[in-house]
Design a protein around this motif. Structure first.
Motif, PDB file in Angstrom:
ATOM      1  N   ASP A   1       0.844  -1.186   0.000  1.00 17.12           N
ATOM      2  CA  ASP A   1       0.000   0.000   0.000  1.00 17.12           C
ATOM      3  C   ASP A   1       0.891   1.253   0.000  1.00 17.12           C
ATOM      4  N   ASN A   2       0.290   2.391  -0.298  1.00 20.15           N
ATOM      5  CA  ASN A   2       1.058   3.644  -0.350  1.00 20.15           C
ATOM      6  C   ASN A   2       1.176   4.275   1.023  1.00 20.15           C
ATOM      7  N   ALA A   3       1.835   3.559   1.926  1.00 23.28           N
ATOM      8  CA  ALA A   3       2.166   4.103   3.245  1.00 23.28           C
ATOM      9  C   ALA A   3       3.585   3.650   3.549  1.00 23.28           C
ATOM     10  N   LEU A   4       4.420   4.595   3.992  1.00 29.05           N
ATOM     11  CA  LEU A   4       5.822   4.273   4.225  1.00 29.05           C
ATOM     12  C   LEU A   4       6.049   3.809   5.650  1.00 29.05           C
ATOM     13  N   GLU A   5       6.836   2.763   5.783  1.00 26.77           N
ATOM     14  CA  GLU A   5       7.298   2.324   7.104  1.00 26.77           C
ATOM     15  C   GLU A   5       8.644   3.027   7.321  1.00 26.77           C
ATOM     16  N   SER A   6       8.581   4.281   7.801  1.00 22.70           N
ATOM     17  CA  SER A   6       9.776   5.149   7.767  1.00 22.70           C
ATOM     18  C   SER A   6      10.322   5.438   9.156  1.00 22.70           C
ATOM     19  N   THR A   7      11.613   5.714   9.166  1.00 19.21           N
ATOM     20  CA  THR A   7      12.304   6.145  10.378  1.00 19.21           C
ATOM     21  C   THR A   7      13.104   7.401  10.042  1.00 19.21           C
ATOM     22  N   TRP A   8      12.928   8.426  10.874  1.00 17.63           N
ATOM     23  CA  TRP A   8      13.536   9.734  10.601  1.00 17.63           C
ATOM     24  C   TRP A   8      14.471  10.117  11.756  1.00 17.63           C
ATOM     25  N   THR A   9      15.551  10.775  11.412  1.00 14.98           N
ATOM     26  CA  THR A   9      16.476  11.288  12.425  1.00 14.98           C
ATOM     27  C   THR A   9      16.640  12.797  12.242  1.00 14.98           C
ATOM     28  N   PHE A  10      16.334  13.538  13.297  1.00 10.87           N
ATOM     29  CA  PHE A  10      16.516  14.998  13.305  1.00 10.87           C
ATOM     30  C   PHE A  10      17.754  15.298  14.150  1.00 10.87           C
ATOM     31  N   THR A  11      18.723  15.933  13.561  1.00 11.68           N
ATOM     32  CA  THR A  11      19.993  16.215  14.232  1.00 11.68           C
ATOM     33  C   THR A  11      20.261  17.710  14.240  1.00 11.68           C
ATOM     34  N   VAL A  12      20.633  18.200  15.399  1.00  7.59           N
ATOM     35  CA  VAL A  12      20.990  19.611  15.553  1.00  7.59           C
ATOM     36  C   VAL A  12      22.383  19.675  16.162  1.00  7.59           C
ATOM     37  N   ALA A  13      23.231  20.534  15.626  1.00  8.46           N
ATOM     38  CA  ALA A  13      24.600  20.629  16.129  1.00  8.46           C
ATOM     39  C   ALA A  13      25.091  22.075  16.063  1.00  8.46           C
ATOM     40  N   THR A  14      25.870  22.451  17.061  1.00  2.17           N
ATOM     41  CA  THR A  14      26.570  23.735  17.020  1.00  2.17           C
ATOM     42  C   THR A  14      28.069  23.534  16.874  1.00  2.17           C
ATOM     43  N   SER A  15      28.537  22.297  17.003  1.00  2.08           N
ATOM     44  CA  SER A  15      29.916  21.921  16.697  1.00  2.08           C
ATOM     45  C   SER A  15      29.942  20.405  16.689  1.00  2.08           C
ATOM     46  N   LYS A  16      31.074  19.821  16.332  1.00  2.00           N
ATOM     47  CA  LYS A  16      31.164  18.366  16.263  1.00  2.00           C
ATOM     48  C   LYS A  16      30.974  17.716  17.623  1.00  2.00           C
ATOM     49  N   THR A  17      31.249  18.465  18.667  1.00  2.00           N
ATOM     50  CA  THR A  17      31.116  17.899  20.014  1.00  2.00           C
ATOM     51  C   THR A  17      29.795  18.255  20.675  1.00  2.00           C
ATOM     52  N   LYS A  18      28.933  18.962  19.985  1.00  2.00           N
ATOM     53  CA  LYS A  18      27.666  19.396  20.571  1.00  2.00           C
ATOM     54  C   LYS A  18      26.496  18.930  19.689  1.00  2.00           C
ATOM     55  N   GLU A  19      26.526  17.648  19.306  1.00  2.00           N
ATOM     56  CA  GLU A  19      25.504  17.117  18.414  1.00  2.00           C
ATOM     57  C   GLU A  19      24.413  16.422  19.209  1.00  2.00           C
ATOM     58  N   SER A  20      23.169  16.661  18.815  1.00  2.00           N
ATOM     59  CA  SER A  20      22.034  16.033  19.491  1.00  2.00           C
ATOM     60  C   SER A  20      21.044  15.537  18.444  1.00  2.00           C
ATOM     61  N   SER A  21      20.550  14.326  18.630  1.00  2.00           N
ATOM     62  CA  SER A  21      19.642  13.733  17.642  1.00  2.00           C
ATOM     63  C   SER A  21      18.393  13.169  18.313  1.00  2.00           C
ATOM     64  N   LYS A  22      17.287  13.185  17.583  1.00  2.00           N
ATOM     65  CA  LYS A  22      16.039  12.552  18.013  1.00  2.00           C
ATOM     66  C   LYS A  22      15.474  11.763  16.841  1.00  2.00           C
ATOM     67  N   VAL A  23      14.902  10.602  17.132  1.00  2.00           N
ATOM     68  CA  VAL A  23      14.392   9.706  16.100  1.00  2.00           C
ATOM     69  C   VAL A  23      12.869   9.703  16.107  1.00  2.00           C
ATOM     70  N   PHE A  24      12.295   9.754  14.907  1.00  2.00           N
ATOM     71  CA  PHE A  24      10.846   9.700  14.735  1.00  2.00           C
ATOM     72  C   PHE A  24      10.540   8.502  13.840  1.00  2.00           C
ATOM     73  N   ALA A  25       9.773   7.545  14.361  1.00  2.00           N
ATOM     74  CA  ALA A  25       9.417   6.349  13.597  1.00  2.00           C
ATOM     75  C   ALA A  25       7.913   6.332  13.342  1.00  2.00           C
ATOM     76  N   ASN A  26       7.524   6.039  12.103  1.00  2.00           N
ATOM     77  CA  ASN A  26       6.106   5.989  11.753  1.00  2.00           C
ATOM     78  C   ASN A  26       5.896   4.813  10.805  1.00  2.00           C
ATOM     79  N   SER A  27       5.049   3.878  11.209  1.00  2.00           N
ATOM     80  CA  SER A  27       4.862   2.655  10.422  1.00  2.00           C
ATOM     81  C   SER A  27       3.879   2.836   9.274  1.00  2.00           C
ATOM     82  N   ARG A  28       3.136   3.932   9.290  1.00  2.00           N
ATOM     83  CA  ARG A  28       2.200   4.177   8.191  1.00  2.00           C
ATOM     84  C   ARG A  28       2.202   5.685   7.867  1.00  2.00           C
ATOM     85  N   LEU A  29       3.276   6.127   7.221  1.00  2.00           N
ATOM     86  CA  LEU A  29       3.415   7.532   6.866  1.00  2.00           C
ATOM     87  C   LEU A  29       2.670   7.800   5.559  1.00  2.00           C
ATOM     88  N   THR A  30       1.683   8.663   5.636  1.00  2.00           N
ATOM     89  CA  THR A  30       0.881   9.030   4.472  1.00  2.00           C
ATOM     90  C   THR A  30       0.922  10.550   4.315  1.00  2.00           C
TER      91      THR A  30
END
Length: 399
Positions: free
Chosen positions: A266-295
């Motif tokens: 079906d036309n729904a994505l089983e997707s996983t997303w990563t949002f990353t914010v950084a102010t330098s290489k040592t100050k990186e922070s990430s959050k993951v968003f998972a959606n089994s039926r992305l429409t």
């Protein structure tokens, strides 16, 4: 000296350590001000007069700075003037001041003045009385002697900042007229041929009666800046806390325009997303968003996808916001979604916090995309804010 005597010497009490002084190189003329016995000009009155004169001379890019003020005790200097008189001004005819009277006033000197070349400090003597002798409207006087010239400015009780600015003009226009010779004629073409230290234009600072909106001409500016009384100095104009900026980023929405999954699905994505914010290489922070039926639709992420207190290492550091993701497929290899990457510098509206790129949205809110591939077309909206910042305290303007 790097500031007026009334300017703050230490940061305000609510400043945290460490702190730094804010400085700017600027053209400066320095005054030592003395109030004689009976003068109505105390420190606050002197401050007002000097600041008003300074605003006028800012037109020329010259800062007027008071490096010393003192209320003088009774003076015992022999001569024709009674220096401790309560109406000393009435004894002084500036235009016809005798050599003996001039020498008596010059003998007051510059007591307790800061160390340095005394001929580059302009002494201003505040004398009691409202007007000078034989001049009902005259409340200021300038004289110079010697080589290089020593200056003297007299201000009566009624003299204001315009009068000081005018008399200071006579001092700043004093220039060499040959070996061991000095003159202070007005350098402006509109000078009075019969009295060349003054100007014929009522709006000019060197007109005998200074107007409310006194102007300084380009010719006068050039001569003033070349005066030996004017030096370039690093002036302090405020303080700044030396703590770092801290930024915050809130991922507000993931907007999906269209999706197309693999064959036999079906036309729904089983997707996983990563949002990353950084102010330098040592100050990186990430959050993951998972959606089994992305429409197609808009997904509100603002509650759970906030990145607070991202510390900036230096003002050259950049803020980076990245979005990556992939779609799980059963019948075929997994697919990456097209990525988004945004980068902000301090010069770009304080890392984007003072700019808005989304129509009708609050300041600091931005939209990236849409981006697309064969499986998805989407965009991301996020907001940038300043969670903490160095505090600045500005106590004067530098011309």
């Amino acid at each position: 000296m790097d500031r007026n005597i009334w300017d703050e010497k230490t940061p305000p009490p609510d400043f945290s350590e460490p702190f730094a002084e804010l400085r700017k190189d600027a053209m400066t003329v320095e005054l030592c001000v003395y109030s004689l016995q009976g003068s109505k000009k105390g420190l606050e009155q002197v401050r007002t007069v000097a600041q008003d004169a300074g605003r006028i001379w800012c037109q020329a890019g010259v800062n007027v700075q008071v490096v010393h003020w003192e209320a003088l005790p009774p003076l015992n200097i022999a001569g024709p003037l009674t220096l401790n008189s309560t109406d000393l001004a009435r004894q002084i005819p500036c235009d016809s001041l005798s050599d003996a009277a001039r020498s008596q006033l010059m003998a007051i000197g510059k007591p307790n003045a800061p160390a340095g070349d005394p001929t580059r400090l302009v002494p201003v003597y505040c004398i009691p009385g409202n007007n000078l002798q034989n001049a009902p409207s005259a409340s200021g006087c300038h004289r110079h002697v010697n080589n290089p010239p020593d200056h003297m400015i007299l201000l009566t009780d009624s003299a204001d900042g315009r009068v000081l600015a005018h008399e200071l003009g006579h001092a700043l226009f004093t220039r060499s007229a040959g070996p061991s010779s000095w003159m202070n004629e007005d350098p402006d073409p509109g000078r009075n041929d019969n009295f060349p230290i003054h100007n014929t234009n009522p709006q000019n600072l060197m007109y005998p009666s200074v107007s409310v909106n006194a102007r300084i001409s380009p010719e006068q500016v050039t001569v003033a800046k070349e005066s030996r009384l004017v030096t370039r100095q690093p002036l302090v104009y405020g303080f700044r806390e030396e703590k770092r900026f801290k930024l915050g980023v809130n991922i507000k929405t993931l907007h999906v325009d269209s999706v197309s999954d693999e064959n036999f699905s079906d036309n729904a994505l089983e997707s996983t997303w990563t949002f990353t914010v950084a102010t330098s290489k040592t100050k990186e922070s990430s959050k993951v968003f998972a959606n089994s039926r992305l429409t197609p639709g808009e997904y509100d992420l603002s509650r759970d996808y906030d990145f607070p207190l991202l510390e900036v290492e230096s003002e050259e550091d950049k803020l980076t916001i990245a979005v990556t993701g992939w779609d799980w497929d059963f019948w075929s290899p997994d697919d990456d979604v097209p990525s988004i990457r945004a980068e902000w510098s301090k010069d770009e509206g304080l890392w984007g916090s003072r700019l808005g790129s989304t129509s009708g949205a609050p300041t600091g809110q931005h939209k990236e995309g849409p981006v697309e591939n064969s499986e998805i077309k989407y965009s991301v909206t996020y907001a940038i804010r300043v969670d903490d910042a160095p505090s600045e305290h500005i106590f004067r303007e530098i011309c």
